[in-house]
Design an enzyme around this catalytic site. Structure first.
Site, mmCIF file in Angstrom:
data_model
loop_
_atom_site.group_PDB
_atom_site.id
_atom_site.type_symbol
_atom_site.label_atom_id
_atom_site.label_comp_id
_atom_site.label_asym_id
_atom_site.label_seq_id
_atom_site.Cartn_x
_atom_site.Cartn_y
_atom_site.Cartn_z
ATOM 1 N N CYS A 1 -3.356 28.442 63.475
ATOM 2 C CA CYS A 1 -4.486 27.381 63.267
ATOM 3 C C CYS A 1 -5.865 28.464 63.000
ATOM 4 O O CYS A 1 -5.774 29.554 63.395
ATOM 5 C CB CYS A 1 -4.536 26.658 64.688
ATOM 6 S SG CYS A 1 -3.164 25.700 65.020
ATOM 7 N N ARG B 1 -4.155 32.481 57.097
ATOM 8 C CA ARG B 1 -3.342 32.492 58.429
ATOM 9 C C ARG B 1 -1.918 31.669 58.404
ATOM 10 O O ARG B 1 -1.348 31.746 59.357
ATOM 11 C CB ARG B 1 -4.579 32.251 59.455
ATOM 12 C CG ARG B 1 -5.656 32.788 59.712
ATOM 13 C CD ARG B 1 -6.692 32.535 60.504
ATOM 14 N NE ARG B 1 -6.313 31.954 61.818
ATOM 15 C CZ ARG B 1 -6.407 32.848 62.872
ATOM 16 N NH1 ARG B 1 -6.653 34.298 62.562
ATOM 17 N NH2 ARG B 1 -6.040 32.638 63.848
ATOM 18 N N TRP C 1 -1.406 24.853 62.008
ATOM 19 C CA TRP C 1 -0.004 25.382 61.811
ATOM 20 C C TRP C 1 0.762 24.851 63.090
ATOM 21 O O TRP C 1 0.636 25.021 64.285
ATOM 22 C CB TRP C 1 -0.090 26.833 61.986
ATOM 23 C CG TRP C 1 1.419 27.706 61.636
ATOM 24 C CD1 TRP C 1 1.730 27.826 60.327
ATOM 25 C CD2 TRP C 1 2.156 27.918 62.739
ATOM 26 N NE1 TRP C 1 2.643 28.520 60.540
ATOM 27 C CE2 TRP C 1 3.341 28.604 61.627
ATOM 28 C CE3 TRP C 1 2.335 28.223 63.786
ATOM 29 C CZ2 TRP C 1 4.345 28.958 62.336
ATOM 30 C CZ3 TRP C 1 3.492 28.329 64.362
ATOM 31 C CH2 TRP C 1 4.474 28.998 63.665
ATOM 32 N N ASN D 1 -6.845 26.139 68.878
ATOM 33 C CA ASN D 1 -5.825 27.088 68.064
ATOM 34 C C ASN D 1 -5.078 27.466 69.580
ATOM 35 O O ASN D 1 -5.719 28.003 70.684
ATOM 36 C CB ASN D 1 -6.650 28.174 67.523
ATOM 37 C CG ASN D 1 -5.721 29.476 66.969
ATOM 38 O OD1 ASN D 1 -4.558 29.144 67.190
ATOM 39 N ND2 ASN D 1 -6.456 30.309 66.633
ATOM 40 N N GLY D 2 -3.701 27.581 69.351
ATOM 41 C CA GLY D 2 -2.905 28.109 70.495
ATOM 42 C C GLY D 2 -2.147 26.823 71.132
ATOM 43 O O GLY D 2 -1.797 25.800 70.371
ATOM 44 N N GLU E 1 11.761 46.943 55.475
ATOM 45 C CA GLU E 1 10.379 46.513 55.095
ATOM 46 C C GLU E 1 10.510 46.021 53.471
ATOM 47 O O GLU E 1 10.062 44.908 53.434
ATOM 48 C CB GLU E 1 9.226 47.467 55.014
ATOM 49 C CG GLU E 1 7.918 47.277 54.462
ATOM 50 C CD GLU E 1 7.225 46.208 55.402
ATOM 51 O OE1 GLU E 1 7.662 45.809 56.615
ATOM 52 O OE2 GLU E 1 6.241 45.740 54.806
ATOM 53 N N LYS F 1 9.668 41.901 52.677
ATOM 54 C CA LYS F 1 8.967 41.499 51.766
ATOM 55 C C LYS F 1 9.358 40.531 51.084
ATOM 56 O O LYS F 1 8.888 39.590 50.719
ATOM 57 C CB LYS F 1 8.340 42.913 51.066
ATOM 58 C CG LYS F 1 7.566 43.712 51.460
ATOM 59 C CD LYS F 1 6.077 43.149 51.811
ATOM 60 C CE LYS F 1 6.009 42.443 53.290
ATOM 61 N NZ LYS F 1 5.711 43.371 54.306
ATOM 62 N N GLU G 1 10.313 37.235 52.499
ATOM 63 C CA GLU G 1 9.231 36.434 53.241
ATOM 64 C C GLU G 1 8.532 35.535 51.968
ATOM 65 O O GLU G 1 7.929 34.464 52.325
ATOM 66 C CB GLU G 1 8.295 37.074 54.293
ATOM 67 C CG GLU G 1 7.241 37.984 53.509
ATOM 68 C CD GLU G 1 6.345 38.914 54.489
ATOM 69 O OE1 GLU G 1 6.096 38.125 55.442
ATOM 70 O OE2 GLU G 1 6.306 40.073 54.294
ATOM 71 N N HIS H 1 30.712 48.848 58.159
ATOM 72 C CA HIS H 1 30.748 48.201 59.301
ATOM 73 C C HIS H 1 30.804 46.858 59.438
ATOM 74 O O HIS H 1 30.521 46.271 60.454
ATOM 75 C CB HIS H 1 29.965 49.081 60.361
ATOM 76 C CG HIS H 1 30.509 50.545 60.634
ATOM 77 N ND1 HIS H 1 31.682 50.960 61.119
ATOM 78 C CD2 HIS H 1 29.707 51.805 60.083
ATOM 79 C CE1 HIS H 1 31.639 52.253 61.123
ATOM 80 N NE2 HIS H 1 30.453 52.662 60.510
ATOM 81 N N LYS I 1 -0.250 34.424 59.196
ATOM 82 C CA LYS I 1 -0.716 35.870 58.874
ATOM 83 C C LYS I 1 -0.885 36.579 60.437
ATOM 84 O O LYS I 1 -0.515 37.601 60.595
ATOM 85 C CB LYS I 1 -2.008 35.983 58.394
ATOM 86 C CG LYS I 1 -2.562 37.150 58.201
ATOM 87 C CD LYS I 1 -1.990 38.029 57.133
ATOM 88 C CE LYS I 1 -2.347 39.521 56.867
ATOM 89 N NZ LYS I 1 -1.355 40.273 56.058
HETATM 90 C C1 AGP Z 1 4.753 41.037 57.408
HETATM 91 O O1 AGP Z 1 4.449 40.869 56.025
HETATM 92 C C2 AGP Z 1 4.215 39.860 58.399
HETATM 93 N N1 AGP Z 1 2.937 39.621 57.847
HETATM 94 C C3 AGP Z 1 4.587 40.170 59.745
HETATM 95 O O2 AGP Z 1 5.810 40.817 59.821
HETATM 96 C C4 AGP Z 1 3.458 40.971 60.368
HETATM 97 O O3 AGP Z 1 3.392 42.450 60.224
HETATM 98 C C5 AGP Z 1 3.616 40.651 61.945
HETATM 99 O O4 AGP Z 1 3.425 39.307 62.379
HETATM 100 C C6 AGP Z 1 2.841 41.476 62.874
HETATM 101 O O5 AGP Z 1 1.484 41.311 62.706
HETATM 102 P P1 AGP Z 1 0.441 42.244 63.366
HETATM 103 O O6 AGP Z 1 0.364 43.596 62.433
HETATM 104 O O7 AGP Z 1 -0.962 41.602 63.088
HETATM 105 O O8 AGP Z 1 0.504 42.397 65.043
#
Ligand code: AGP
Length: 621
Positions: free
Chosen positions: A2, A27, A76, A102-103, A494, A498, A501, A517, A616
Site C-alpha cells: 500500500c 509499489r 494492495w 499500510n501494513g 535472477e 526477471k 515476474e 537430477h 516493489k
Molecule cells: C525482484 O525483481 C523483486 N523486486 C524482488 O525480488 C525484490 O528484490 C525483493 O522483494 C527484495 O526487495 P528489497 O531489495 O527491497 O529488500
C-alpha cells in the site's frame, strides 16, 4: 504494498494527492482512494477498485471533491479482496474520521468483535477499518484540551491497542488544520515541508517533485502536520527532534525520460549506477577504501570474523549469492546464504564472531528486517547493503554500505541488482585486503576491471534490438529453464526471476549440474534453455550440460564470450558478452537476460513496470 499520501496547504489537495499516488503506483496496488475536508468542513471521499485511472475518472465524472487538506491511498489487498468497499480511506460510523493504512493489524479480529459489540458498523472486510472505529470511540471518550489535542489523545489510545507493523494517516472533519500520522515497523513514511505546504508519503519519489528536504518518520513515532510544519513525538507524546534530510536524487530520475517503461530506462542506467557505486571507494593504487563508511564496525572486528551469513529476499538474495562466491574465493571465510523469509523459522546458528550481511534495496523488506533483528539478538554484527538512506535497515544495521542505485520505479529490480553485486565486489576486496587473504595485485586488478564494466555494459545495451528478435522466438514458450554454474548460478536464478515476474511465463533458474537430477525431465522442443557459458572454470561443464539439453530437442540460447566457436556450433541463439574475470562475469551476463525478459513481456503486452500481484517493497511477512 500500500501507499499513503497526505497534503495540507493552500492548493486543492486532490490533484497533488493523485499525482503523488501515481508516483507510488510502482509499489503495487489494486485499488485507490482519496478523502478531503472541503471548504465547508465536510469530510468527503472517493474510492475505486483497479488502477488509479478508475479513481481519476470517478472524481471527474460525478464524484468531484476538493479541499486544501486530504489523504490518499493505493491498496494492495491483504484482508479482503480488491473492491471499492475495501479500498481506503476507511471512515468511522459518524463519517468524521478518514483513515489510510499500510501494513497489517494482526489483532484486528479481536478489536472488530469488540467494536461490533459496542454497536459500530463496518463497511469493509479489511483489518484497517478497525482503526477508524477505534479512533471514533477513543475520540468520544477524550474531552480535555483543544480538538487537535483530543484527536492526538484518541490516536495515541488507538495506537496502544494495535498490534502489527503499519503506517497510517488520519484526517478528522473536526480539525481541518491538521493531519495525523503514525508509524510502527516496516512501513516507511516521509514528510516534506516547503512554502506553507506539507507533503507526506510512503516513499521519497512520491513527493520528490515538491520537496527534496524530507523528514523520515521512524518506528514508534507520531507526526502531527499543519501547513506550517509538523510536530514529531513518540507514542507517549515526548518530542522527537530530527532534522529533515536533503535527498540528493534528481526528481527527473523518477521519470521515464523517453523510455517506454521505467524498467527499460533502469536497465540502461546500469553503467551510470555502477560508476556511482564505485565513486570515491577505490583509491589511486586500486585499493578499496570503505573504512570511513563502515567505521562503526571496527577493522579488528572485521579481521576476526569467523563466519559470514548473507540474507535477503528475491533479487537481493541473488545478488548476495554472487557475494558469497566472491567472499569465499577472496577472503576464504565460511559463508552461508539464508533466505530472509526462512531465517526466523530455520533455527539459524549465529555466534558472536559472525557477520550477517543483509541485502535490501528498499531497506524496508519485513523478512529481511526480522532476520536482522534475530541475528543482532544472537550477537552477530550486521552489515546492511542498501539503497535507501534512512530506511529501516540502515537504522538497525551496525553499518551500511550504500549501493547508490537511485530510485528504482520498475517493480523488477535491475539496476539495483548490479549495484548490489558491485557493492559486494567492493566489500569482498576490502575485507580481503584487511585480512591479507589474497595478493594485493590480484585485488587491485579486480578493482581495476570492475571500473571497466560500465563501458562493457554500454556495448551490451546496444544489442537490445537483436535480443528483442530472440524474444520474439521465445514469447509463446510456456516454460523456460535458465542454467548456470558456480558464480553464475545466481545469474540463472535472477534471469529466471526477471522473466517469470514480468512475463508470467514459468521460468526456473537451476545450477546446471542439477539438471540430470530432475529438471531435464521437463525438456522437449517447446522448452527453451538459457545457459550461461562464459569463460571460466565451469565453461566446459556447462557446455556439456547444454549438449544434454540439445539432445532432448530443447532450443538452446547461450550467454557466451565473443568468438566462442564451440558455442556457436550448437546454440540456436547467442547473447555475446565480452570476456572478463570470471568473478565479475555475473554483472555482464545478467544484462542480456534482463533485456530478454523485458522484451518478451513487452511483446506480450504485459504491464512491465507493475506486474500483477507484485509489490516493489514487501513490508509484510
Ligand atoms: C525482484 O525483481 C523483486 N523486486 C524482488 O525480488 C525484490 O528484490 C525483493 O522483494 C527484495 O526487495 P528489497 O531489495 O527491497 O529488500
Amino acid at each position: 504494498m500500500c501507499g499513503i499520501v497526505g497534503y495540507i496547504g493552500q492548493r486543492d489537495s486532490v490533484p497533488i494527492i493523485l499525482d503523488a499516488l501515481a508516483r507510488l503506483e510502482y509499489r503495487g496496488y489494486d485499488s485507490s482512494g482519496v478523502a478531503v475536508i472541503d471548504a465547508d468542513g465536510e469530510l468527503l471521499g472517493s474510492k475505486a477498485e483497479g488502477k488509479l485511472a478508475n479513481l481519476t475518472a470517478r472524481l471527474r465524472d460525478g464524484q468531484h471533491i476538493s479541499g486544501k487538506i486530504g489523504v490518499g491511498h493505493t491498496r494492495w489487498a491483504t484482508h479482503g479482496r480488491p473492491s471499492d468497499a475495501n479500498a481506503h480511506p476507511h471512515m468511522d460510523c459518524s463519517r468524521r474520521m478518514a483513515v489510510v493504512h499500510n501494513g497489517i493489524i494482526e489483532n484486528y479480529a479481536v478489536l472488530r468483535d469488540r467494536l461490533l459489540e459496542q454497536g459500530h458498523t463496518f463497511a469493509s472486510e479489511t483489518d484497517s477499518e478497525v482503526i477508524a472505529h477505534l479512533l471514533e470511540s477513543h475520540f468520544a471518550g477524550s474531552t480535555a484540551g483543544t480538538i487537535t489535542e483530543r484527536i492526538e489523545a484518541a490516536l495515541r489510545a488507538t495506537l496502544r491497542e494495535l498490534v502489527g507493523a503499519y503506517a497510517l494517516g488520519v484526517i478528522c472533519a473536526d480539525d481541518s488544520e491538521h493531519l495525523f500520522f503514525a508509524r510502527n515497523g516496516a512501513s516507511p513514511l516521509v514528510a516534506g515541508h516547503e512554502n506553507g505546504e506539507v507533503f507526506v508519503a510512503s516513499d521519497t519519489p512520491a513527493i520528490l517533485q515538491y520537496t527534496r528536504k524530507q523528514l523520515i518518520v521512524h518506528e514508534g513515532e507520531m507526526l502531527v502536520v499543519s501547513a506550517n510544519g509538523w510536530k514529531l513525538t513518540d507514542y507517549d507524546g515526548n518530542p522527537v527532534h530530527r532534522q529533515a534530510t536533503t535527498i540528493s536524487w534528481d526528481p527527473g530520475s523518477a521519470e521515464k525520460g523517453g523510455f517506454k517503461h521505467f524498467m527499460l530506462k533502469e536497465i540502461f542506467e546500469q553503467p551510470t549506477v555502477i560508476n556511482e557505486t564505485l565513486a570515491g571507494r577505490i583509491d589511486e593504487l586500486g585499493d578499496v577504501r570503505l573504512e570511513q563508511e563502515l567505521d562503526s564496525i571496527s577493522e579488528d572486528l572485521l579481521r576476526s570474523i569467523s563466519k559470514i551469513s548473507i540474507t535477503g529476499c528475491g533479487t537481493a538474495f541473488n545478488a548476495g549469492m554472487v557475494g558469497m562466491y566472491l567472499l569465499r574465493s577472496l577472503v576464504h571465510v565460511p559463508v552461508e546464504m539464508e533466505l530472509a523469509s526462512e531465517f526466523r523459522y530455520g533455527d539459524p546458528v549465529i555466534d558472536h564472531g559472525a557477520l550477517t550481511i543483509a541485502m535490501s534495496q528498499s531497506g524496508e523488506t519485513a523478512d529481511t528486517i526480522e532476520a536482522v533483528r534475530i541475528a543482532k539478538g544472537a550477537g552477530a554484527t550486521v552489515l546492511g547493503i542498501c539503497n535507501r538512506l534512512g530506511s529501516h535497515l540502515t537504522r538497525v544495521a551496525d553499518a551500511t554500505l550504500f549501493t547508490r542505485g537511485g530510485p528504482e520505479i520498475g517493480v523488477a529490480a535491475t539496476k539495483t541488482y548490479v549495484s548490489q553485486v558491485t557493492a559486494m565486489i567492493l566489500f569482498s576486496l576490502y575485507l580481503a585486503r584487511l585480512r591479507g587473504t589474497a595478493p594485493l595485485e590480484r585485488l587491485r586488478e579486480i578493482a581495476k576491471n570492475t571500473a571497466l564494466l560500465p563501458a562493457a555494459i554500454d556495448v551490451l545495451l546496444n544489442e537490445s534490438e537483436s535480443i528483442r528478435a530472440v524474444a520474439k522466438s521465445m514469447r509463446k514458450a510456456h516454460s523456460v529453464l535458465f542454467m548456470g554454474r558456480y558464480v553464475n548460478v545466481p545469474t540463472a536464478l535472477e534471469g529466471a526471476l526477471k522473466l517469470k515476474e514480468i512475463s508470467y511465463i514459468h521460468a526456473e533458474g537451476y545450477p546446471a549440474g542439477e539438471m540430470k537430477h530432475g529438471p531435464i525431465a521437463l525438456l522437449d522442443s517447446s522448452v527453451p534453455v538459457v545457459g550461461i557459458a562464459t569463460d571460466g572454470r565451469v565453461r566446459e561443464k556447462i557446455i556439456s550440460n547444454l549438449m544434454e539439453c540439445k539432445a532432448r530437442e530443447a532450443p538452446i540460447i547461450v550467454v557466451a564470450n565473443y568468438g566462442d566457436t564451440e558455442v556457436a556450433s550448437f546454440a540456436d541463439h547467442i547473447f555475446w558478452v565480452p570476456k572478463v574475470d570470471e568473478m565479475l562475469s555475473p554483472i555482464l551476463n545478467i544484462i542480456p537476460l534482463q533485456l530478454l525478459a523485458y522484451h518478451i513481456a513487452d511483446l506480450e503486452g504485459k504491464d512491465v513496470d507493475q506486474p500483477r500481484n507484485l509489490a516493489k517493497t514487501v513490508t509484510v511477512e
